[in-house]
Scaffold this active site. Structure first.
Site, PDB file in Angstrom:
ATOM      1  CG  HIS A 121      16.986 -30.349 150.071  1.00 45.12           C
ATOM      2  ND1 HIS A 121      17.560 -29.118 149.840  1.00 45.12           N
ATOM      3  CD2 HIS A 121      17.077 -30.560 151.416  1.00 45.12           C
ATOM      4  CE1 HIS A 121      17.956 -28.601 150.979  1.00 45.12           C
ATOM      5  NE2 HIS A 121      17.682 -29.462 151.952  1.00 45.12           N
ATOM      6  CG  ASP A 122      17.422 -28.097 146.225  1.00 43.33           C
ATOM      7  OD1 ASP A 122      16.716 -27.860 145.228  1.00 43.33           O
ATOM      8  OD2 ASP A 122      17.014 -27.957 147.395  1.00 43.33           O
ATOM      9  N   GLY A 139      22.175 -31.070 151.626  1.00 45.37           N
ATOM     10  CA  GLY A 139      21.514 -30.368 150.540  1.00 45.37           C
ATOM     11  C   GLY A 139      22.447 -29.502 149.705  1.00 45.37           C
TER      12      GLY A 139
END
Length: 258
Positions: A121-122, A139
Site C-alpha cells: 500500500h501507498d 508500504g
C-alpha cells in the site's frame, strides 16, 4: 468491440475501453477503469478502486487492487493507479493505498514488472523501471524512474530509491538508495555507481564524471552524513544530471545506505 472471454466475470459498473481484451476466468470489480488496448490474461483478479491506463499487458494470475495488508485498514475507498504501457507478469500483487498514507498506490509508465513482485500500500513507482522476479516493496516506498530491482530484492517501508539506482540479487534495502547508486547485500551497502546502466541510457562521459564526483563526496571523503548531504545539495545545480540529488535528499527520511 471489447474482447471478453465468455467465462470472465466483469461487474456491469466496471468501465472498459472497447479495445480491451479479457482472458478466461478473469474477475473485474465494479470500481475498475481500464484504458484502450490493454490486454488482460486469464485468471486475473482486478478489484477495488483501480484505474489502469492504455497499452498494458497483464499476465495470468495477477492480483491488482486488493485491499492493503494493513490491520488499520477499515474499508476506506483508497485507490490503485497504473499508467500506460506496463508489462505486469504472473502472480504479481499490487494493493491499494491507505488513509494513513497517501490514499493510493501509483505505478507510472513503461515498467517491466516480473513474476511474483509485490507492491504494498501507498507505494509510488516511477516510469521505465525493471523489477525482477520476487522483488517486494513494503508500504510507503518511493521508487524513482529507470530503477532496476534485482530478483528477490526486499525494500523496507518508507524507503526511497532514487532515479537510475539498481539493487543486486537478494538485496535488503533498509535505508534510502541515492540516485545512480548500486546497492548490494542483505543489509544493503553502496557498491559503486550503476555505470553500465548510465551508459545504456546514453549518459555522456562528462555526465558520469559529474555523478562520480558527488558519489565520492557521499561515500569516499570521510564526511559525516549531514555535511556530505549539504555539499551535494550545494553542487546539485551545477549540471542537469545532478538535479535529482536535491529532490532525493529533500524527501529522504531514513538516511542513506552507508
Amino acid at each position: 468491440m471489447t474482447q471478453i472471454h465468455p467465462t470472465a466475470i466483469i461487474d456491469p459498473k466496471a468501465e472498459l475501453d472497447s479495445s480491451v481484451s479479457v482472458g478466461a476466468y478473469t474477475v473485474i470489480g465494479a470500481n475498475v477503469q481500464i484504458g484502450a488496448n490493454t490486454n488482460i490474461g486469464p485468471h486475473v483478479v482486478i478489484d477495488g478502486h483501480t484505474t489502469i491506463g492504455t497499452g498494458n499487458r497483464i499476465f495470468q494470475f495477477a492480483s491488482l487492487g486488493a485491499i492493503p495488508q494493513d490491520k488499520k485498514y477499515r474499508g476506506e475507498p483508497t485507490r490503485l493507479i497504473i499508467g500506460n504501457n506496463n508489462t505486469i507478469r504472473e502472480f504479481t500483487t499490487f494493493n491499494t493505498g491507505t488513509v494513513t498514507g497517501i490514499g493510493e498506490t501509483r505505478i507510472g509508465d513503461d515498467n517491466w514488472i516480473m513474476a511474483y513482485v509485490h507492491l504494498a500500500h501507498d507505494c509510488v513507482v516511477g516510469s521505465h523501471t525493471v523489477f525482477a522476479n520476487n522483488a517486494s516493496l513494503a508500504g510507503h516506498v518511493v521508487i524513482g524512474d529507470y530503477v532496476i530491482l534485482g530478483g528477490f530484492s526486499l525494500v523496507h517501508q518508507f524507503c526511497n530509491i532514487g532515479n537510475y539506482a539498481m539493487t543486486a540479487f537478494a538485496a535488503g534495502v533498509h535505508k534510502d538508495v541515492p540516485p545512480y547508486v548500486m546497492a548490494a547485500g542483505y543489509r544493503a551497502e553502496p557498491a559503486g555507481l550503476n555505470t553500465e546502466g548510465l551508459r545504456r541510457h546514453n549518459f555522456t562521459a562528462e555526465q558520469i564524471t559529474n555523478i562520480k564526483r558527488l558519489y565520492k563526496i557521499l561515500y569516499r571523503q570521510g564526511l559525516n552524513y549531514a555535511d556530505a548531504k549539504a555539499r551535494i545539495i550545494a553542487e546539485a545545480d551545477s549540471a542537469p544530471e545532478l538535479h535529482v540529488f536535491k529532490e532525493f535528499f529533500t524527501h529522504s527520511t531514513r538516511g542513506v545506505i552507508r
